[in-house]
Each structure stands twice: as C-alpha cells, then as structure tokens.
Write a protein that holds these residues in place. Sequence first.
Motif, PDB file in Angstrom:
ATOM      1  N   ALA A 191     -10.551   5.260  -1.301  1.00 24.94           N
ATOM      2  CA  ALA A 191      -9.687   6.373  -1.720  1.00 24.94           C
ATOM      3  C   ALA A 191      -8.893   6.916  -0.540  1.00 24.94           C
ATOM      4  O   ALA A 191      -7.703   7.247  -0.667  1.00 24.94           O
ATOM      5  CB  ALA A 191     -10.536   7.476  -2.346  1.00 24.94           C
ATOM      6  N   ALA A 192      -9.546   7.007   0.622  1.00 26.39           N
ATOM      7  CA  ALA A 192      -8.848   7.504   1.811  1.00 26.39           C
ATOM      8  C   ALA A 192      -7.741   6.548   2.237  1.00 26.39           C
ATOM      9  O   ALA A 192      -6.645   6.962   2.624  1.00 26.39           O
ATOM     10  CB  ALA A 192      -9.845   7.702   2.950  1.00 26.39           C
ATOM     11  N   VAL A 193      -7.997   5.243   2.156  1.00 27.19           N
ATOM     12  CA  VAL A 193      -6.965   4.263   2.498  1.00 27.19           C
ATOM     13  C   VAL A 193      -5.774   4.393   1.551  1.00 27.19           C
ATOM     14  O   VAL A 193      -4.616   4.406   1.976  1.00 27.19           O
ATOM     15  CB  VAL A 193      -7.542   2.837   2.456  1.00 27.19           C
ATOM     16  CG1 VAL A 193      -6.428   1.805   2.632  1.00 27.19           C
ATOM     17  CG2 VAL A 193      -8.603   2.654   3.529  1.00 27.19           C
ATOM     18  N   ARG A 194      -6.060   4.501   0.257  1.00 27.19           N
ATOM     19  CA  ARG A 194      -4.963   4.647  -0.714  1.00 27.19           C
ATOM     20  C   ARG A 194      -4.178   5.924  -0.444  1.00 27.19           C
ATOM     21  O   ARG A 194      -2.940   5.942  -0.498  1.00 27.19           O
ATOM     22  CB  ARG A 194      -5.530   4.646  -2.135  1.00 27.19           C
ATOM     23  CG  ARG A 194      -4.520   4.923  -3.237  1.00 27.19           C
ATOM     24  CD  ARG A 194      -3.382   3.932  -3.248  1.00 27.19           C
ATOM     25  NE  ARG A 194      -3.818   2.612  -3.728  1.00 27.19           N
ATOM     26  CZ  ARG A 194      -3.130   1.507  -3.525  1.00 27.19           C
ATOM     27  NH1 ARG A 194      -1.978   1.549  -2.837  1.00 27.19           N
ATOM     28  NH2 ARG A 194      -3.562   0.342  -3.974  1.00 27.19           N
ATOM     29  N   ARG A 195      -4.875   6.991  -0.143  1.00 26.84           N
ATOM     30  CA  ARG A 195      -4.211   8.277   0.096  1.00 26.84           C
ATOM     31  C   ARG A 195      -3.289   8.182   1.317  1.00 26.84           C
ATOM     32  O   ARG A 195      -2.158   8.685   1.301  1.00 26.84           O
ATOM     33  CB  ARG A 195      -5.270   9.360   0.302  1.00 26.84           C
ATOM     34  CG  ARG A 195      -4.696  10.757   0.519  1.00 26.84           C
ATOM     35  CD  ARG A 195      -5.773  11.812   0.409  1.00 26.84           C
ATOM     36  NE  ARG A 195      -6.814  11.667   1.436  1.00 26.84           N
ATOM     37  CZ  ARG A 195      -8.057  11.227   1.200  1.00 26.84           C
ATOM     38  NH1 ARG A 195      -8.404  10.852  -0.018  1.00 26.84           N
ATOM     39  NH2 ARG A 195      -8.930  11.128   2.178  1.00 26.84           N
ATOM     40  N   HIS A 196      -3.753   7.549   2.375  1.00 25.26           N
ATOM     41  CA  HIS A 196      -2.970   7.509   3.612  1.00 25.26           C
ATOM     42  C   HIS A 196      -1.836   6.483   3.556  1.00 25.26           C
ATOM     43  O   HIS A 196      -0.772   6.713   4.145  1.00 25.26           O
ATOM     44  CB  HIS A 196      -3.888   7.194   4.801  1.00 25.26           C
ATOM     45  CG  HIS A 196      -4.858   8.290   5.120  1.00 25.26           C
ATOM     46  ND1 HIS A 196      -4.467   9.595   5.332  1.00 25.26           N
ATOM     47  CD2 HIS A 196      -6.218   8.273   5.258  1.00 25.26           C
ATOM     48  CE1 HIS A 196      -5.531  10.340   5.595  1.00 25.26           C
ATOM     49  NE2 HIS A 196      -6.607   9.557   5.555  1.00 25.26           N
ATOM     50  N   LEU A 197      -2.041   5.366   2.858  1.00 29.66           N
ATOM     51  CA  LEU A 197      -1.008   4.338   2.811  1.00 29.66           C
ATOM     52  C   LEU A 197      -0.010   4.540   1.677  1.00 29.66           C
ATOM     53  O   LEU A 197       1.088   3.987   1.713  1.00 29.66           O
ATOM     54  CB  LEU A 197      -1.648   2.949   2.691  1.00 29.66           C
ATOM     55  CG  LEU A 197      -2.356   2.408   3.931  1.00 29.66           C
ATOM     56  CD1 LEU A 197      -2.834   0.981   3.677  1.00 29.66           C
ATOM     57  CD2 LEU A 197      -1.460   2.446   5.162  1.00 29.66           C
ATOM     58  N   GLY A 198      -0.405   5.288   0.656  1.00 30.01           N
ATOM     59  CA  GLY A 198       0.501   5.534  -0.457  1.00 30.01           C
ATOM     60  C   GLY A 198       0.315   4.550  -1.595  1.00 30.01           C
ATOM     61  O   GLY A 198      -0.350   3.527  -1.458  1.00 30.01           O
ATOM     62  N   ARG A 199       0.910   4.837  -2.712  1.00 34.07           N
ATOM     63  CA  ARG A 199       0.654   4.069  -3.929  1.00 34.07           C
ATOM     64  C   ARG A 199       1.282   2.682  -3.915  1.00 34.07           C
ATOM     65  O   ARG A 199       0.893   1.810  -4.685  1.00 34.07           O
ATOM     66  CB  ARG A 199       1.158   4.840  -5.150  1.00 34.07           C
ATOM     67  CG  ARG A 199       2.653   5.041  -5.203  1.00 34.07           C
ATOM     68  CD  ARG A 199       3.035   5.820  -6.455  1.00 34.07           C
ATOM     69  NE  ARG A 199       4.489   5.960  -6.586  1.00 34.07           N
ATOM     70  CZ  ARG A 199       5.076   6.581  -7.589  1.00 34.07           C
ATOM     71  NH1 ARG A 199       4.338   7.142  -8.536  1.00 34.07           N
ATOM     72  NH2 ARG A 199       6.390   6.662  -7.641  1.00 34.07           N
ATOM     73  N   ASP A 200       2.285   2.445  -3.055  1.00 29.28           N
ATOM     74  CA  ASP A 200       2.936   1.145  -3.022  1.00 29.28           C
ATOM     75  C   ASP A 200       2.221   0.143  -2.112  1.00 29.28           C
ATOM     76  O   ASP A 200       2.552  -1.045  -2.109  1.00 29.28           O
ATOM     77  CB  ASP A 200       4.389   1.289  -2.554  1.00 29.28           C
ATOM     78  CG  ASP A 200       5.234   2.045  -3.556  1.00 29.28           C
ATOM     79  OD1 ASP A 200       4.930   1.976  -4.763  1.00 29.28           O
ATOM     80  OD2 ASP A 200       6.200   2.714  -3.132  1.00 29.28           O
ATOM     81  N   ALA A 201       1.259   0.605  -1.333  1.00 29.52           N
ATOM     82  CA  ALA A 201       0.534  -0.293  -0.434  1.00 29.52           C
ATOM     83  C   ALA A 201      -0.406  -1.196  -1.227  1.00 29.52           C
ATOM     84  O   ALA A 201      -0.800  -0.884  -2.356  1.00 29.52           O
ATOM     85  CB  ALA A 201      -0.260   0.525   0.582  1.00 29.52           C
ATOM     86  N   ARG A 202      -0.763  -2.306  -0.631  1.00 26.84           N
ATOM     87  CA  ARG A 202      -1.737  -3.220  -1.230  1.00 26.84           C
ATOM     88  C   ARG A 202      -3.092  -3.018  -0.563  1.00 26.84           C
ATOM     89  O   ARG A 202      -3.176  -2.936   0.673  1.00 26.84           O
ATOM     90  CB  ARG A 202      -1.285  -4.669  -1.064  1.00 26.84           C
ATOM     91  CG  ARG A 202       0.002  -4.997  -1.803  1.00 26.84           C
ATOM     92  CD  ARG A 202       0.323  -6.472  -1.701  1.00 26.84           C
ATOM     93  NE  ARG A 202       1.520  -6.825  -2.451  1.00 26.84           N
ATOM     94  CZ  ARG A 202       1.940  -8.064  -2.646  1.00 26.84           C
ATOM     95  NH1 ARG A 202       1.246  -9.084  -2.139  1.00 26.84           N
ATOM     96  NH2 ARG A 202       3.036  -8.303  -3.337  1.00 26.84           N
ATOM     97  N   ILE A 203      -4.125  -2.944  -1.377  1.00 25.09           N
ATOM     98  CA  ILE A 203      -5.482  -2.743  -0.865  1.00 25.09           C
ATOM     99  C   ILE A 203      -6.382  -3.835  -1.416  1.00 25.09           C
ATOM    100  O   ILE A 203      -6.410  -4.082  -2.625  1.00 25.09           O
ATOM    101  CB  ILE A 203      -6.036  -1.354  -1.246  1.00 25.09           C
ATOM    102  CG1 ILE A 203      -5.180  -0.248  -0.613  1.00 25.09           C
ATOM    103  CG2 ILE A 203      -7.491  -1.223  -0.813  1.00 25.09           C
ATOM    104  CD1 ILE A 203      -5.633   1.154  -0.995  1.00 25.09           C
ATOM    105  N   ARG A 204      -7.100  -4.469  -0.520  1.00 21.39           N
ATOM    106  CA  ARG A 204      -8.115  -5.453  -0.906  1.00 21.39           C
ATOM    107  C   ARG A 204      -9.444  -5.021  -0.286  1.00 21.39           C
ATOM    108  O   ARG A 204      -9.453  -4.347   0.759  1.00 21.39           O
ATOM    109  CB  ARG A 204      -7.713  -6.848  -0.406  1.00 21.39           C
ATOM    110  CG  ARG A 204      -7.477  -6.888   1.091  1.00 21.39           C
ATOM    111  CD  ARG A 204      -6.914  -8.201   1.602  1.00 21.39           C
ATOM    112  NE  ARG A 204      -5.549  -8.459   1.184  1.00 21.39           N
ATOM    113  CZ  ARG A 204      -4.721  -9.269   1.854  1.00 21.39           C
ATOM    114  NH1 ARG A 204      -5.115  -9.865   2.983  1.00 21.39           N
ATOM    115  NH2 ARG A 204      -3.499  -9.484   1.411  1.00 21.39           N
TER     116      ARG A 204
END
Length: 338
Positions: free
Chosen positions: A127-140
């Motif tokens: 959740a912290a990664v998504r919050r800091h990178l924003g909704r357009d970032a890719r998370i694996r």
Amino acid sequence: MGPATLPDLEEVLARLHVVGIPLRTRFRRTTVREVALLEGPTGWGEFGPFPEYGPQEASRWLGAAIEAAWGSSAPSLRAEVPVNATVPAVAAADVLPVLARFDGCTTAKVKVAEPGQRLRDDVERVAAVRRHLGRDARIRVDANGGWSLAQARDAVAALAPFDLEYVEQPCADVEDLARLRVALAGAGLDVRVAADESIRRAEDPLRVARLEAADVVVVKVAPLGGVARALQVVADCGLPAVVSSALDTSIGIAAGVRLAAALPDLPFACGLGTVELFTGDVVADSLVAHDGVIDVARAVGVAATPDLLDRWRVDPERERWWRERTTAAHGVLTAGTA
C-alpha cells in the motif's frame, strides 16, 4: 557467443578477486554480499552463488562468469533497458527512502512473505509503494516461494486491490504454481503468476511451461549458466520474460543488461537495480538506472576499479573459502555434469 573452451583452474584462480559489500537493508537474510570477480581476456565476470548452494548449482554461476570474462557478447536489439525499483521487506514507513534511491523507476518489485512477518505487513508495504508511486505505476510482489498454496490464495486476494502486475514465485512447487493459476482464475482474480526459482534453480526449467504453471518467466544470467543459456531457456519456454539479477554488483548487472538487450521481446521492466541496495560497488561509475532505464552501451566494457577491489576485499579466511568453492565448481564444469 560464449567461451570456446573452459580455462584452466589455475588461470581462473589467478584472475579471481573476492569482495564483500555491506547492504543498506537486510535482504534475503543477507547483510554483507560476498562475490568473486573474474578479470578475463574479454571482460569481467561475477561468480556469486549464495552460501547455501553446493558445487553443482554453483558451477552454473561460474560458467556464467567465465562466459562474461572469456567469451563474446550476444547482439543487442535495443539501446536501453527499463529497470524496476526493488523494495526489501521493510516497514511501510521505510518505503519512501528505498524508492528514492531508484531514479525515475515507475515499476517496483516488493518483497513479501518474509519469515517472521505477517500478511498485514505485506499489505501495508505494498500500500505504501502504491501511495508513493501513484496509480499509474506498476507493482509486482515477490514471495520467493514462501507461501503454501492456501496462503498464496489468501495473500493474492489481499494484495490484488493494489493492481498487481504479477506475483513472483508465490509457492515453491511447480505443481502448486499451476494450481494457484487455476484458483485465481476461478476466484476472478486477474493476477499473473511469474516463476523465478522454478526456472533458475530447477534441473528442468521448461517444466514450468509444460505444466502451464506461470504466465511469465523470470530469468537470471548467473543461475542459468550465462547469457546464451538464458536466451535458449526463454525461447524454449515460449513465455514473456523478465530479466532479473541475483543481488549483483555492477559486473553482474552488466551481464543482465546484455541478456535483456538480446531478447527479441522485453515487455516488462527488469530487476536489474540491485546495486542500489549496496553501500558501495566495485565500479566507479555504477551501472544504475537513470530516468528509469540503463543504457545498454554502458554495460559494454564494464570493469572493476582497483581501488574499490582493495576497499571491499574480504579477509584471508573468506578468500580461501571462495577459492575452494571456485575449485569445486570448476571441477563440475570440467567433468561436464553442470
């Protein structure tokens, strides 16, 4: 591509430099990364199998180092390689300083399933990664095979709302990876499954494709025995590939960049940012991402700096241990049983 013949052990040992570089954050239960570097006639190679690996498995890593130091490179098909940020299993509050070390990276790989932690810790970290990178970032996310099938189903369900690009090696067994793909589809969870250890630590890496156990394969130069072998594995699997590193210095990263540059297709950012996890490097101009990419040209001719080799050189006892390990791995290559 690759060395014509295996160099003699004496020549390999004469060109060996062993270093140990502290990590910024504990990673894979490691605080100091030790590797042996080979200065060959055509370049530098990195031999860094993790301590628990025996001679048979370590021999593939030595083969990759020899390919880099004595062999020739595959043709490059692209000028730059996109790179992901790597977030160790840190507390959510420590995510931002980690991300800040990766210049311009819009994809992040997040370690999960850390021994001693809970699923709640994973959720908070992602959740912290998504919050800091924003909704357009890719998370694996990468579980390193740390979940059972049941735990993987629950964990992916809990993490899926963060729009995962894929989940890497959620279970250790190939059969469980196949079962998980079916279970996720049945639950309406559109999350890809990627295979890492089931490729790089397997006697038969193609079994993943035969059992339809993954949507993506993660390939690493050293564990597969070199760039040439990794290219063949990707071609034989017939699945989209991600090139990753094995906690490498810039010498090892250069081999990964050369592999990524040689792949016919490169649909995902690559896990070639592990230098950012070290407190130092053996190369003065470290091979790290700028604006989210590594220029392939920088990976050609990468060489260790003598002053940095001296700075990070291990003590004589560790030097002997690595030389004995190199000798054992070389014996496997000589016997042709790698």
